[in-house]
Design a protein around this motif. Structure first.
Motif, short mmCIF file in Angstrom:
data_model
loop_
_atom_site.label_atom_id
_atom_site.label_comp_id
_atom_site.label_asym_id
_atom_site.label_seq_id
_atom_site.Cartn_x
_atom_site.Cartn_y
_atom_site.Cartn_z
N ARG A 120 7.59 1.93 5.13
CA ARG A 120 6.13 2.07 5.02
C ARG A 120 5.40 1.02 5.85
O ARG A 120 4.37 1.31 6.45
N ALA A 158 5.04 -1.94 -2.18
CA ALA A 158 4.42 -0.63 -2.41
C ALA A 158 3.23 -0.75 -3.36
O ALA A 158 2.19 -0.11 -3.17
N LYS A 159 3.38 -1.59 -4.39
CA LYS A 159 2.29 -1.77 -5.34
C LYS A 159 1.14 -2.55 -4.72
O LYS A 159 -0.03 -2.28 -5.00
N GLU A 161 0.27 -2.46 -1.56
CA GLU A 161 -0.43 -1.49 -0.72
C GLU A 161 -1.34 -0.60 -1.57
O GLU A 161 -2.51 -0.37 -1.23
N GLN A 162 -0.81 -0.11 -2.66
CA GLN A 162 -1.57 0.77 -3.54
C GLN A 162 -2.81 0.07 -4.10
O GLN A 162 -3.91 0.64 -4.12
N ARG A 165 -5.50 -0.63 -1.31
CA ARG A 165 -6.22 0.57 -0.88
C ARG A 165 -7.40 0.88 -1.80
O ARG A 165 -8.35 1.55 -1.39
N LYS A 166 -7.35 0.37 -3.02
CA LYS A 166 -8.43 0.61 -3.97
C LYS A 166 -9.60 -0.36 -3.78
O LYS A 166 -10.73 -0.04 -4.16
#
Length: 209
Positions: A120, A158-159, A161-162, A165-166
């Motif tokens: 990713r 991954a977390k 990035e998540q 994005r918010k």
């Protein structure tokens, strides 16, 4: 000030002090960027830039690299470390780009991450730099700096990035990522962050003592 407002101010300041936010990797095409990003794992961009000119002069297209002898590639990329794995991955990546995508680098995340050696982080670099798509590039610098800034409290890429994005507006996500990366390299280092000289000092709760 909420997290979205803070991230916007952070981005604005980083854009001002880092006007050139292009990757430090040297490349002339999307194909070259993919290969360079794969080679950059566990080494410096500067070291990758030492080997890629010779690599791409010898194998200028995905098709050429796809058919290269692995032993020859290992010799070329040896100084980047993990050279056997990297040689195998870049040959396989070139083969995928050549055979499955007609020598073009795809822009969809699922297509990019189907290429051997591309996760990713690498896919987000390509999406942001090549296609101008909103991208959160989670590397060690971004992870460290965003945790210190209090934008996240997380170590899983991954977390991270998540979560980002918010809180980072979509239209500045790539600028944010590239700016944070450079700030982590040149100011907010792992061992001795220059908190006194940091342009984000008033926005950052991190205490280096």
């Amino acid at each position: 000030m909420n997290a979205i407002e803070r991230s916007s101010q952070i981005t604005e300041r980083l854009v001002a002090i880092y006007p050139d936010r292009r990757p430090l990797l040297v490349f002339e095409s999307p194909y070259q960027l993919v290969i360079a990003v794969i080679l950059s794992a566990q080494t410096t961009d500067a070291q990758v830039n030492v080997v890629t000119p010779g690599l791409f002069a010898r194998f200028p297209t995905p098709g050429a690299l796809a058919g290269a002898p692995q032993r020859e590639i290992e010799k070329i990329v040896h100084s980047t470390g993990f050279y056997r794995t990297k040689a195998r991955n870049i040959i396989a990546a070139a083969k995928a780009i050549h055979e499955r995508f007609g020598d073009g680098v795809p822009e969809l995340m699922e297509d990019l991450t189907s290429i051997p050696g591309v996760g990713r982080k690498s896919a987000n670099v390509v999406r942001g730099v090549v296609y101008g798509l909103p991208s959160i590039v989670v590397d060690t610098h971004l992870s460290r700096v965003t945790n210190r800034l209090g934008l996240v409290s997380e170590s899983n890429p991954a977390k991270i990035e998540q979560l980002l994005r918010k809180v980072v507006p979509e239209d500045v996500q790539t600028d944010f990522s590239m700016g944070i990366n450079l700030h982590g390299r040149y100011c907010c280092s792992a061992r001795k962050p220059d908190c006194q000289g940091c342009v984000l000092r008033d926005l950052c709760p991190f205490d280096p003592t």
